[in-house]
Design a protein around this motif. Structure first.
Motif, PDB file in Angstrom:
ATOM      1  N   SER A 271       0.804  -1.224  -0.062  1.00  0.00           N
ATOM      2  CA  SER A 271      -0.156  -0.096   0.144  1.00  0.00           C
ATOM      3  C   SER A 271       0.962   1.321   0.108  1.00  0.00           C
ATOM      4  O   SER A 271       0.443   2.270  -0.075  1.00  0.00           O
ATOM      5  N   GLN A 272       2.026   1.374   0.300  1.00  0.00           N
ATOM      6  CA  GLN A 272       3.188   2.145   0.117  1.00  0.00           C
ATOM      7  C   GLN A 272       2.852   2.980   1.254  1.00  0.00           C
ATOM      8  O   GLN A 272       2.683   4.500   0.772  1.00  0.00           O
ATOM      9  N   TYR A 273       2.672   2.778   2.377  1.00  0.00           N
ATOM     10  CA  TYR A 273       2.713   3.704   3.616  1.00  0.00           C
ATOM     11  C   TYR A 273       3.336   3.073   4.439  1.00  0.00           C
ATOM     12  O   TYR A 273       3.814   1.898   4.963  1.00  0.00           O
ATOM     13  N   VAL A 274       3.864   4.122   5.318  1.00  0.00           N
ATOM     14  CA  VAL A 274       4.789   3.843   6.688  1.00  0.00           C
ATOM     15  C   VAL A 274       3.998   4.786   7.676  1.00  0.00           C
ATOM     16  O   VAL A 274       3.798   5.965   7.581  1.00  0.00           O
ATOM     17  N   SER A 275       3.729   4.211   8.945  1.00  0.00           N
ATOM     18  CA  SER A 275       3.042   4.915  10.099  1.00  0.00           C
ATOM     19  C   SER A 275       3.976   4.887  11.349  1.00  0.00           C
ATOM     20  O   SER A 275       4.918   3.859  11.338  1.00  0.00           O
ATOM     21  N   LEU A 276       3.772   5.722  12.301  1.00  0.00           N
ATOM     22  CA  LEU A 276       4.636   5.693  13.351  1.00  0.00           C
ATOM     23  C   LEU A 276       3.365   6.117  14.615  1.00  0.00           C
ATOM     24  O   LEU A 276       2.703   6.826  14.573  1.00  0.00           O
ATOM     25  N   LEU A 277       3.266   4.937  15.464  1.00  0.00           N
ATOM     26  CA  LEU A 277       2.253   5.221  16.685  1.00  0.00           C
ATOM     27  C   LEU A 277       3.055   5.725  17.821  1.00  0.00           C
ATOM     28  O   LEU A 277       4.367   5.177  18.111  1.00  0.00           O
ATOM     29  N   ILE A 278       2.818   6.382  18.463  1.00  0.00           N
ATOM     30  CA  ILE A 278       3.269   6.919  19.815  1.00  0.00           C
ATOM     31  C   ILE A 278       2.395   6.818  20.970  1.00  0.00           C
ATOM     32  O   ILE A 278       1.297   7.292  20.881  1.00  0.00           O
ATOM     33  N   ARG A 279       2.860   5.858  21.905  1.00  0.00           N
ATOM     34  CA  ARG A 279       1.733   5.470  22.808  1.00  0.00           C
ATOM     35  C   ARG A 279       2.211   6.282  23.947  1.00  0.00           C
ATOM     36  O   ARG A 279       3.210   6.833  24.169  1.00  0.00           O
ATOM     37  N   ASP A 280       1.057   6.483  24.970  1.00  0.00           N
ATOM     38  CA  ASP A 280       1.222   7.104  26.120  1.00  0.00           C
ATOM     39  C   ASP A 280       1.809   8.477  25.827  1.00  0.00           C
ATOM     40  O   ASP A 280       2.940   8.996  26.476  1.00  0.00           O
ATOM     41  N   SER A 281       1.175   9.397  24.709  1.00  0.00           N
ATOM     42  CA  SER A 281       1.861  10.670  24.444  1.00  0.00           C
ATOM     43  C   SER A 281       1.899  11.512  25.629  1.00  0.00           C
ATOM     44  O   SER A 281       1.051  11.631  26.499  1.00  0.00           O
ATOM     45  N   GLN A 282       3.136  12.095  25.532  1.00  0.00           N
ATOM     46  CA  GLN A 282       3.649  13.197  26.606  1.00  0.00           C
ATOM     47  C   GLN A 282       3.824  14.532  25.812  1.00  0.00           C
ATOM     48  O   GLN A 282       3.982  14.699  24.677  1.00  0.00           O
ATOM     49  N   PRO A 283       3.505  15.549  26.576  1.00  0.00           N
ATOM     50  CA  PRO A 283       3.747  17.025  26.223  1.00  0.00           C
ATOM     51  C   PRO A 283       5.066  17.082  25.528  1.00  0.00           C
ATOM     52  O   PRO A 283       5.111  17.831  24.694  1.00  0.00           O
ATOM     53  N   SER A 284       6.016  16.401  25.978  1.00  0.00           N
ATOM     54  CA  SER A 284       7.438  16.573  25.414  1.00  0.00           C
ATOM     55  C   SER A 284       7.562  15.772  24.170  1.00  0.00           C
ATOM     56  O   SER A 284       8.604  16.073  23.464  1.00  0.00           O
ATOM     57  N   ASP A 285       6.692  15.240  23.656  1.00  0.00           N
ATOM     58  CA  ASP A 285       6.443  14.633  22.333  1.00  0.00           C
ATOM     59  C   ASP A 285       5.777  15.531  21.218  1.00  0.00           C
ATOM     60  O   ASP A 285       6.160  15.376  20.210  1.00  0.00           O
ATOM     61  N   SER A 286       5.537  16.877  21.823  1.00  0.00           N
ATOM     62  CA  SER A 286       5.263  17.736  20.933  1.00  0.00           C
ATOM     63  C   SER A 286       6.221  18.198  20.001  1.00  0.00           C
ATOM     64  O   SER A 286       7.147  18.777  20.523  1.00  0.00           O
ATOM     65  N   ALA A 287       6.054  18.021  18.619  1.00  0.00           N
ATOM     66  CA  ALA A 287       7.333  18.194  17.663  1.00  0.00           C
ATOM     67  C   ALA A 287       6.580  18.067  16.548  1.00  0.00           C
ATOM     68  O   ALA A 287       5.493  17.587  16.064  1.00  0.00           O
ATOM     69  N   THR A 288       7.404  18.453  15.471  1.00  0.00           N
ATOM     70  CA  THR A 288       7.325  17.881  13.942  1.00  0.00           C
ATOM     71  C   THR A 288       7.996  16.540  13.545  1.00  0.00           C
ATOM     72  O   THR A 288       9.217  16.421  13.864  1.00  0.00           O
ATOM     73  N   TYR A 289       7.146  15.704  13.066  1.00  0.00           N
ATOM     74  CA  TYR A 289       7.751  14.315  12.847  1.00  0.00           C
ATOM     75  C   TYR A 289       7.719  14.337  11.353  1.00  0.00           C
ATOM     76  O   TYR A 289       6.833  14.314  10.516  1.00  0.00           O
ATOM     77  N   LEU A 290       9.226  14.008  10.883  1.00  0.00           N
ATOM     78  CA  LEU A 290       9.447  13.919   9.394  1.00  0.00           C
ATOM     79  C   LEU A 290       9.538  12.257   9.015  1.00  0.00           C
ATOM     80  O   LEU A 290      10.333  11.720   9.626  1.00  0.00           O
ATOM     81  N   CYS A 291       8.997  12.194   7.870  1.00  0.00           N
ATOM     82  CA  CYS A 291       9.147  10.795   7.253  1.00  0.00           C
ATOM     83  C   CYS A 291      10.135  10.871   6.144  1.00  0.00           C
ATOM     84  O   CYS A 291      10.106  11.811   5.304  1.00  0.00           O
ATOM     85  N   ALA A 292      11.117   9.931   6.070  1.00  0.00           N
ATOM     86  CA  ALA A 292      11.977  10.035   4.983  1.00  0.00           C
ATOM     87  C   ALA A 292      12.185   8.424   4.347  1.00  0.00           C
ATOM     88  O   ALA A 292      11.889   7.498   5.097  1.00  0.00           O
ATOM     89  N   VAL A 293      12.580   8.503   3.034  1.00  0.00           N
ATOM     90  CA  VAL A 293      12.448   7.305   2.320  1.00  0.00           C
ATOM     91  C   VAL A 293      13.801   7.340   1.675  1.00  0.00           C
ATOM     92  O   VAL A 293      14.533   8.361   0.802  1.00  0.00           O
ATOM     93  N   ASN A 294      14.690   6.290   1.873  1.00  0.00           N
ATOM     94  CA  ASN A 294      15.853   6.033   1.008  1.00  0.00           C
ATOM     95  C   ASN A 294      15.298   5.302  -0.142  1.00  0.00           C
ATOM     96  O   ASN A 294      15.170   4.236  -0.212  1.00  0.00           O
TER      97      ASN A 294
END
Lengths: 110, 114
Positions: A69-92
């Motif tokens: 399906s050509q997708y990749v995902s990231l799950l963050i469990r028990d999210s914390q305020p310190s997880d607030s950021a921009t998340y970049l996906c990269a492909v080689n």
């Protein structure tokens, strides 16, 4: 169509919830996939690498890859305020070049 | 500690001036990269180098130049031909990108026009 696409967000989740970040890519020959976290004004920091279909877990983070399906995902469990950021996906894609998405901004609400 | 060191952290360029951004790594990585990041945008590849004395243009090489005389060093020169140089510049390296190894980044240099 962009080679690597991410929803720019912001994605807002309450503290303790699961944050789900998604990324799609266009080139089927891509073999290596990465998630980076970038705090405002800082450089990207590698969180996860994934190469095979399925799930890969590291602490509170789980990367999921579905090459059909050509997708990749990231799950963050028990999210914390310190997880607030921009998340970049990269492909080689072809060995030496890495293609980055524009990132998803995550806000974890206390 | 091993890592990638970029300097300076902040840099200001006058009209018509060339400026050079430094990138040094002690990770023994062969491959090194330069990216430009503009607000709200992704990383755009300027130049990359697979080995010493070799480098290739990326997607936005116009107005930039690089050299790779030593494995540890990959400086980027922003020339006066680059009319909109204000951005966050990131240097990265990888031990074996051909084998799909990830990139690691320095802390970046923020360049502004005076």
């Amino acid at each position: 169509q962009k080679e690597v696409e991410q929803n720019s967000g912001p994605l807002s989740v309450p503290e303790g919830a699961i944050a789900s970040l998604n990324c799609t890519y266009s080139d089927r020959v891509s073999q290596s996939f990465f998630w980076y976290r970038q705090y405002s004004g800082k450089s990207p920091e590698l969180i996860m690498s994934i190469y095979s279909n399925g799930d890969k877990e590291d602490g509170r983070f789980t990367a999921q890859l579905n090459k059909a399906s050509q997708y990749v995902s990231l799950l963050i469990r028990d999210s914390q305020p310190s997880d607030s950021a921009t998340y970049l996906c990269a492909v080689n894609r072809d060995g030496y070049k890495y293609i980055f998405g524009t990132g998803t901004r995550l806000k974890v609400l206390a | 500690d091993g890592g990638i060191t970029q300097s300076p952290k902040y840099l200001f360029r006058k009209e018509g001036q060339n400026v050079t951004l430094s990138c040094e790594q002690n990770l023994n990585h062969d491959a090194m990269y330069w990216y430009r990041q503009d607000p709200g945008q992704g990383l755009r590849l300027i130049y990359y180098s697979q080995i010493v004395n070799d480098f290739q243009k990326g997607d936005i090489a116009e107005g930039y130049s690089v050299s790779r005389e030593k494995k540890e060093s990959f400086p980027l020169t922003v020339t006066s031909a680059q009319k909109n140089p204000t951005a966050f510049y990131l240097c990265a390296s990888s031990i074996d990108p051909g084998a799909g190894q990830p990139q690691h980044f320095g802390d970046g240099t923020r360049l502004s026009i005076l």
